[in-house]
Each structure stands twice: as structure tokens, then as C-alpha cells.
Design an enzyme around this catalytic site. Structure first.
Site, short mmCIF file in Angstrom:
data_model
loop_
_atom_site.label_atom_id
_atom_site.label_comp_id
_atom_site.label_asym_id
_atom_site.label_seq_id
_atom_site.Cartn_x
_atom_site.Cartn_y
_atom_site.Cartn_z
N GLU A 107 -24.09 -40.98 37.74
CA GLU A 107 -25.39 -41.05 38.90
C GLU A 107 -25.72 -42.36 38.74
O GLU A 107 -26.33 -43.06 38.14
CB GLU A 107 -25.98 -40.15 38.29
CG GLU A 107 -27.41 -39.51 39.22
CD GLU A 107 -28.35 -40.54 39.24
OE1 GLU A 107 -28.82 -42.08 39.64
OE2 GLU A 107 -29.15 -40.11 38.19
N CYS B 255 -33.93 -45.03 41.47
CA CYS B 255 -32.25 -45.10 42.41
C CYS B 255 -32.62 -43.97 43.58
O CYS B 255 -31.36 -44.47 44.76
CB CYS B 255 -31.14 -44.15 41.29
SG CYS B 255 -31.57 -42.27 40.89
#
Ligand code: UN1
Length: 508
Positions: free
Chosen positions: A261, A295
């Protein structure tokens, strides 16, 4: 903060922090954790040496032999107790996360809430680790599949979500029957140690081995040990694309599994049919929340030409009213960046995008003065660009928002997809055709695509992750649990014959 540290059992001993548990006892270099809020030293931790690492892995291997035999719903019951322990510690843990990482107190508590929610999710899941059953083509045969645990799951987590992203992985892995070894960010080691204390108390109360939850504080070397270790079948890593490529390559080199990720470069498309009342708060929270260090942070705003000036003016006005300062003071909207390196990256990115023709509409300032003594506070910045220059295509972990104008939806979607990353995306429109085009196969290429919701703040129930340089992994909700298990296909013959598949005859 002293009271908070005490409540979370974090004490300085011998120039290092005692963890109070055997599953992690670093004996290497001392690592100091400074708060970006005020620049104060919070505590010192001893990093793990290779010997310490070996001890943790050996304990994890031993624990796995016991844990994999505990029925999944019983493992779920222990995870339920972890959720209860997190509830009891929510206030203190949220405060520590906020102080060590620099996110607002609301977000610190929100992060612990995500942990509690994933515990609840995992408890339910512990009774739903379903496999399919199939009809065999052979007489009196039964065919089905079942899911078994993998073994040791290595978890590498990033500073921006010091505890929640670990818990997404750990709670699912635990109900699946795996054991976990966690390498937290070296920028937020104390938050990790606080979690380790909470989890270990629950493990002790249940008389299960402490090796179920291992913690290794250290730098990138620890990440390399995990990535190259064949005793670790799965490495789940969150962080930069650069780190993810190194982990992914090392793990693939030994044909292990990785769950990545990585970076995002998330855009919101605002069409001329959008409700601007909901656009503005979504954009501002997405772009400046966590000081632009999620993110999922909104980094690009792709605006239809008819509403461009209006949205731009509203944003500049709101940005000038944002209160920047101590994130533990709930009156402030924006806290600090994680450290002064991040401040340098912010400045460099703005210089570069200016050189590429970007027009600074607001911000571009490092704040100084008593309230900003850590040197980590910057003004959220808005930059107008006409094309997606190299800096716009790059993920800078700071509150910098790029505005780009478009005239057709095809063009907007091409811009949205025209970066190397593919995590989160959003469209604001009340027009059903526009929304559906954005969600279709020739729409957004991201792992997350929202309508009339910003790019950040995903719920734990959905699978979280993205495509392209984001790494392709999916964590948290939906069927992400399958990443933490291995599938076994079983065919059972209860006939008196040995018929072969595909009708093959083999007479002897
Ligand atoms: C991250 O920044 O690595 O969707 C995770 C969000 C949060 C998680 C972000 N729930 O913004």
C-alpha cells in the site's frame, strides 16, 4: 504528556524504553522520538539488532504452532478483547499518536477508532472464513476448498498512521491464525510500543504465547531482514513507492507474498454540475487534513472551466482563514509536518513546480515564532498549473494542492489517470451520467473511486489500496482477509473405485 505515557506504561529505563515484554527487547542503537508539535524529546527506544530479530522470529514461529490450532472464533474472542482494551485506552493512545505524529487530536482519536472498528470487523470475520464447495465430475467424490493460515506476517507501517494500518493487518491476520511481527516507522516508535503493551496484556490474560505479537523497532535494515526471510511468507508494507519496490522485489525474489500500500496522488474532479457547498469542505479536509500526509490526501483538483474561478476564489479565502498550530488544541485545523526533512521536501517541491511554470495562489511559507518552535509548521499551499508537470505527477507528502482546468469529462478523467499512482479518486457531480462514466471501466483507474465524497477518510469495511505504483494490495475490509491465508483445494473419494478426472483410463 507524562500522564499519558505513564498510563500507556512507557517508561525510560537505561537510556532506552522498557517494553515490559519479552517479545521485543531491543539491545541496539538508541533511537530518540521527538514530537513535531513542539520539538520536545518524548522518549528513547533501543533498536533491535540482528540477534534480537532472530529471537522475535523464533518466538513467533513457536507461537504460530499453538495459535494456528486455536479455533478461529476463539481467536476472534481474543481479538474482541483487544478491541475492548483499545476502547479503554482510546483517549491516551489517541493523544500519544497525535503528539508523536503531529496529527490533530480528533484524527488521533479517529485513528484509534479505526483500530477498534477493525477489531469488531475481525471478530465477525472469525466465523466467516468461508471456502467454496464444488461439484466433483467424479461419482461419489466431494470437492471443496478451505483456508489455512500462512504463518508469520511481517508488517511494515508508516509514520502517518502509526497504529491504525498495523491493526488492519494484525487483527485480520490474527483471526486467520497467523502471528505478526511489526516494524513500525522509526519516526513513531512509542505509539507502537504503547500498542504492544495493550496487546500483550490481552494475550497474557488469555494464556496464549506473547510471540503472537512481535515488535521490532529499527531502520530500513529491519525491513530488509523481513523481506528476505523465507520464514515470513507474507510481508505487508505501507509507505513510499521507493520502499515498496525494494520490499516487493526482495519478497518476489524468494517467491513470497507481499501486500503493498504505497504512494497516492489523488485527484478530485469537480464538474459544472457539482454542489459546491459540499465540494469545498471535502477538498479542504482532503488537502490539509493530517497536514497533507495521508496516502489518500487530495493533491490535485481538476476543475471544470465554468466553475474554476469560483472554486479557486473560495479555496483561497478559506485557506487564509485556516488556523495552524498545536494539533492537540482542537481549535487548530492544521498541525505540523512530521520533521524538518518533510519541510525541506515541501519547499523543494514548491520551488520545482514554480520553475515548471506553476503559479502559487496561496501559501509557500514555513512558519516561525514561539508557537512553531519545532520548525515543522508550513502554510498549506495552492498552486495553479496548466499541465501535469513532473512535480504534479510526484507525491510530495505535504499540504500542496494543484489546481488544473478542464473542459470535457474525457479530458478530466485522462488527467486524473495521467499519473503513476492509483490509490484514491473522486468526482463531485449531481449528474448521473458523469458519475457513472467516472466509475466505469473507462473511468477512474484507482483502487478507490468516490462520488460526492473526498479522497481521504475511507471506512474500514471496504478493501483499501490502489493500482499502478500504489502497489496493488488490498487491506482492511471486504475479502482482504484472503491475503492472510492460503487456499487449499480438497477432493475426497468415498467410492470403491478410483475414477480419474477427465475420464482418463489407466488399467493395470
Ligand atoms: C494511509 O494514509 O496510509 O482513508 C491510510 C484514509 C484513512 C487511511 C489512510 N482511513 O484516509
Amino acid at each position: 504528556m507524562k500522564k499519558v505515557l505513564k498510563a500507556l506504561q512507557i517508561k525510560n529505563i537505561n537510556n532506552g524504553v522498557s517494553t515490559g515484554v519479552d517479545s521485543w527487547a531491543g539491545s541496539g542503537k538508541v533511537l530518540s522520538s521527538y514530537s513535531p508539535v513542539d520539538g520536545e524529546l518524548i522518549g528513547k527506544v533501543r533498536q533491535a539488532t540482528k540477534d534480537d530479530y532472530e529471537k522475535v522470529i523464533t518466538k513467533a514461529e513457536e507461537a504460530y504452532k499453538i495459535w494456528r490450532e486455536v479455533p478461529a472464533p476463539k481467536r476472534g474472542e481474543i481479538v474482541r478483547q483487544m478491541g475492548e482494551a483499545l476502547r479503554a485506552n482510546k483517549d491516551n493512545l489517541g493523544r500519544l499518536v497525535s503528539y508523536e505524529m503531529g496529527k490533530s487530536l480528533q484524527e488521533g482519536w479517529g485513528e484509534v477508532q479505526e483500530m477498534i472498528d477493525i477489531c469488531d470487523f475481525a471478530v465477525g470475520l472469525s466465523r466467516q472464513l468461508y471456502g467454496l464447495s464444488m461439484h466433483s465430475e467424479r461419482l461419489q467424490h466431494r470437492m471443496y476448498e478451505q483456508w489455512h493460515p500462512l504463518g508469520i506476517v511481517g508488517i511494515i507501517s508508516a509514520f502517518n498512521f502509526p497504529v491504525a494500518v498495523w491493526s488492519w493487518n494484525a487483527m485480520l491476520a490474527w483471526v486467520c491464525g497467523d502471528v505478526c511481527v511489526w516494524k513500525p516507522s522509526e519516526k513513531t516508535p512509542l505509539s507502537a510500543i504503547a500498542c504492544q503493551h495493550i496487546i500483550q496484556a490481552v494475550l497474557r490474560n488469555n494464556n496464549v504465547p506473547e510471540g503472537i505479537s512481535g515488535l521490532i523497532v529499527g531502520d530500513r535494515e529491519v525491513g530488509e531482514w523481513l523481506s528476505n526471510d523465507t520464514r515470513v511468507p507474507l510481508v505487508s508494507a505501507t509507505g513510499s513507492t521507493r520502499m515498496g519496490k525494494a520490499v516487493g522485489q526482495a519478497v518476489a525474489g524468494r517467491l513470497g507474498r507481499s501486500l503493498l500500500e504505497l504512494g497516492g496522488n489523488n485527484a478530485i474532479i469537480v464538474t459544472e454540475n457539482a454542489d459546491l457547498q459540499i465540494v469545498i469542505p471535502a477538498v479542504v479536509f482532503g488537502a490539509v487534513g493530517t497536514a497533507g500526509q495521508r496516502c489518500t490526501t487530495t493533491r490535485r483538483l481538476i476543475l471544470h472551466e465554468n466553475i474554476y474561478e469560483d472554486v479557486k476564489n473560495r479555496l483561497v479565502k478559506i485557506y487564509s482563514q485556516l488556523r495552524i498550530g498545536d494539533p492537540l488544541d482542537t481549535n487548530n485545523h492544521v498541525g505540523p509536518l512530521i520533521d524538518t526533512d518533510a519541510v525541506n521536501n515541501y519547499q523543494t517541491a514548491i520551488e520545482k513546480v514554480k520553475a515548471e511554470g506553476g503559479n502559487i495562489l496561496f501559501g509557500n511559507e514555513v512558519l516561525s515564532g514561539e508557537a512553531y518552535q519545532s520548525g515543522c509548521y508550513v502554510k498549506p499551499t495552492i498552486v495553479e498549473v496548466t499541465t501535469q508537470t513532473p512535480m504534479v505527477c510526484h507525491e510530495t507528502f505535504a499540504p500542496i494542492l494543484y489546481l488544473i482546468k478542464y473542459s470535457t469529462l474525457d479530458e478530466a478523467i485522462a488527467l486524473q489517470n495521467g499519473v503513476p499512482q492509483g490509490l484514491s479518486s473522486a468526482i463531485f457531480t449531481l449528474n448521473m451520467r458523469e458519475a457513472e462514466q467516472f466509475l466505469s471501466a473507462n473511468g477512474s483507474d484507482c483502487g478507490i473511486a468516490n462520488v460526492n465524497i473526498g479522497t481521504s477518510g475511507a471506512e474500514i469495511g471496504g478493501a483499501f489500496g490502489g493500482e499502478k505504483e500504489t502497489g496493488g494490495g488490498r487491506e482492511s475490509g471486504s475479502d482482504s482477509w484472503k491475503n492472510y491465508m492460503r487456499r487449499q483445494t480438497n477432493t475426497i473419494n468415498y467410492s470403491t473405485q478410483l475414477p480419474l478426472a477427465q475420464g482418463i483410463k489407466f488399467d493395470i
